[in-house]
Design a protein around this motif. Structure first.
Motif, short mmCIF file in Angstrom:
data_model
loop_
_atom_site.label_atom_id
_atom_site.label_comp_id
_atom_site.label_asym_id
_atom_site.label_seq_id
_atom_site.Cartn_x
_atom_site.Cartn_y
_atom_site.Cartn_z
N ARG A 16 27.14 58.76 101.69
CA ARG A 16 25.94 57.93 101.80
C ARG A 16 25.38 57.99 103.23
O ARG A 16 26.12 57.87 104.21
CB ARG A 16 26.28 56.48 101.45
N ASP A 20 20.56 54.61 104.45
CA ASP A 20 20.65 54.09 103.09
C ASP A 20 21.54 52.85 103.05
O ASP A 20 21.19 51.82 102.47
CB ASP A 20 21.20 55.18 102.16
N THR A 24 20.14 49.18 102.11
CA THR A 24 20.70 48.52 100.92
C THR A 24 21.25 47.15 101.28
O THR A 24 21.05 46.16 100.56
CB THR A 24 21.80 49.38 100.30
N HIS A 133 21.52 59.53 92.87
CA HIS A 133 21.06 58.17 92.57
C HIS A 133 22.05 57.44 91.67
O HIS A 133 22.32 56.25 91.86
CB HIS A 133 19.69 58.22 91.88
N CYS A 136 25.43 56.61 93.48
CA CYS A 136 25.30 55.53 94.47
C CYS A 136 24.72 54.25 93.87
O CYS A 136 24.45 53.31 94.62
CB CYS A 136 24.43 56.00 95.64
N HIS A 138 21.77 53.51 92.63
CA HIS A 138 20.45 53.21 93.16
C HIS A 138 19.49 52.65 92.11
O HIS A 138 18.38 52.22 92.44
CB HIS A 138 19.80 54.48 93.73
N TYR A 141 17.21 49.09 92.26
CA TYR A 141 16.07 48.98 93.15
C TYR A 141 14.99 50.02 92.83
O TYR A 141 13.80 49.79 93.09
CB TYR A 141 16.51 49.11 94.60
N TRP A 172 13.54 51.24 101.69
CA TRP A 172 14.86 51.53 101.11
C TRP A 172 14.85 52.86 100.38
O TRP A 172 15.79 53.67 100.53
CB TRP A 172 15.27 50.42 100.14
N ILE A 173 13.81 53.13 99.59
CA ILE A 173 13.76 54.38 98.83
C ILE A 173 13.79 55.58 99.77
O ILE A 173 14.51 56.55 99.54
CB ILE A 173 12.49 54.44 97.95
N ALA A 176 17.25 56.03 100.86
CA ALA A 176 18.12 56.48 99.77
C ALA A 176 17.93 57.97 99.49
O ALA A 176 18.88 58.66 99.08
CB ALA A 176 17.84 55.66 98.51
N CYS A 180 20.60 61.20 98.64
CA CYS A 180 20.55 62.07 97.47
C CYS A 180 20.37 63.54 97.85
O CYS A 180 20.83 64.43 97.13
CB CYS A 180 19.45 61.60 96.53
#
Length: 288
Positions: A16, A20, A24, A133, A136, A138, A141, A172-173, A176, A180
């Motif tokens: 990670r 991220d 998170t 995704h 983790c 994801h 969200y 956040w995206i 993230a 990924c």
């Protein structure tokens, strides 16, 4: 694509991205947000997305697009993850996305226009990214992010509440996505494949793909960093990325490049006993 390291027992926090993790944790500090999404928003939204998907896409399997199915199975084995469903959907915009519904098998959707643009190895990088995704968790969200775009201006006081929450979700995206991309690298075990994918997402088409130069794209990524030498350049970059759901591709390519050279990445490739030396790395190096 044989001879890759299988990452038995791989945990999400082993790859990670720090951004991220930080983003998170910030979302989890918002009172009641997780419960609101999981209990009220996600079930209805995911059901709608799921029904729409199965009605208008093709489910990949051993007898349906078997080569793509093989790429999925191998990617899941590498990441130590149960295979989700994978659908191919006719669409002119190159994209891929993931949903994980409570009580149902997770699924990934890939658009035909994205498949037409990429090599098999790059397609597997896309699959690996989407599996990141799922690995983790994801999905909660991500569901909210999709809905916030639709809700702005339509909910009571939405013009005041939604933009603030949406800004935090979009941040956040973007964080993230770095995680990924690392998952894509773990699956392909060749950073140049991931970089080539990002290059094609930046400015590729089936007609232009053979003319693209990866080395020139990597030099471009370094030039993007150089813009930050001035306050004006940094401001321009912040404005450019603040409204995006994904970091700009050259920045993603730079991050993949850095992590491919890290000790953390090299250690992960040696998780399996006796796996040393079997990596296929060939270089230091959704709206997908």
């Amino acid at each position: 694509m044989g001879g890759k390291v299988t990452l038995v027992g791989l945990k999400a926090n082993q790859f990670r991205h720090p951004l991220d993790l930080e983003a998170t944790q910030a979302l989890r500090q918002l009172p009641g947000l997780d419960m609101l999404i999981r209990s009220l928003i996600a079930p209805l939204a995911e059901q709608i997305f799921y029904l729409d998907n199965i009605a208008s896409s093709v489910l990949v399997g051993e007898r349906q697009l078997p080569e793509i199915h093989r790429l999925l199975v191998e990617a899941c084995r590498i990441l130590d993850l149960d295979p989700p469903q994978l659908y191919v959907r006719q669409h002119p915009v190159p994209n891929a996305y993931t949903f994980a519904m409570r009580g149902r098998q997770p699924f990934i959707v890939v658009h035909t226009s994205l498949l037409e643009l990429l090599t098999p190895a790059e397609i597997q990088a896309v699959i690996g990214h989407e599996l990141g995704h799922l690995k983790c968790d994801h999905s909660v969200y991500l569901t909210l992010a999709n809905l916030l775009t639709l809700a702005a201006g339509q909910l009571p006081f939405g013009e005041l509440v939604v933009p603030n929450l949406q800004a935090q979700i979009m941040e956040w995206i973007r964080c993230a996505e770095f995680t990924c991309d690392r998952a894509a690298l773990l699956v392909t075990q060749d950073a140049r494949v991931v970089a080539s994918l990002l290059m094609k997402l930046s400015g590729g088409s089936p007609a232009l793909a053979s003319q693209l130069n990866l080395e020139a794209f990597l030099e471009q990524a370094r030039s993007y960093d150089a813009v930050s030498t001035s306050q004006l350049g940094e401001l321009v970059k912040q404005i450019r990325t603040s409204e995006l759901t994904h970091p700009v591709p050259v920045l993603r390519a730079r991050e993949v490049d850095h992590w491919a050279s890290s000790q953390d990445y090299q250690r992960l490739l040696r998780l399996e006993p006796g796996a040393q030396g079997r990596s296929q790395m060939s270089g230091g190096w959704r709206n997908w």
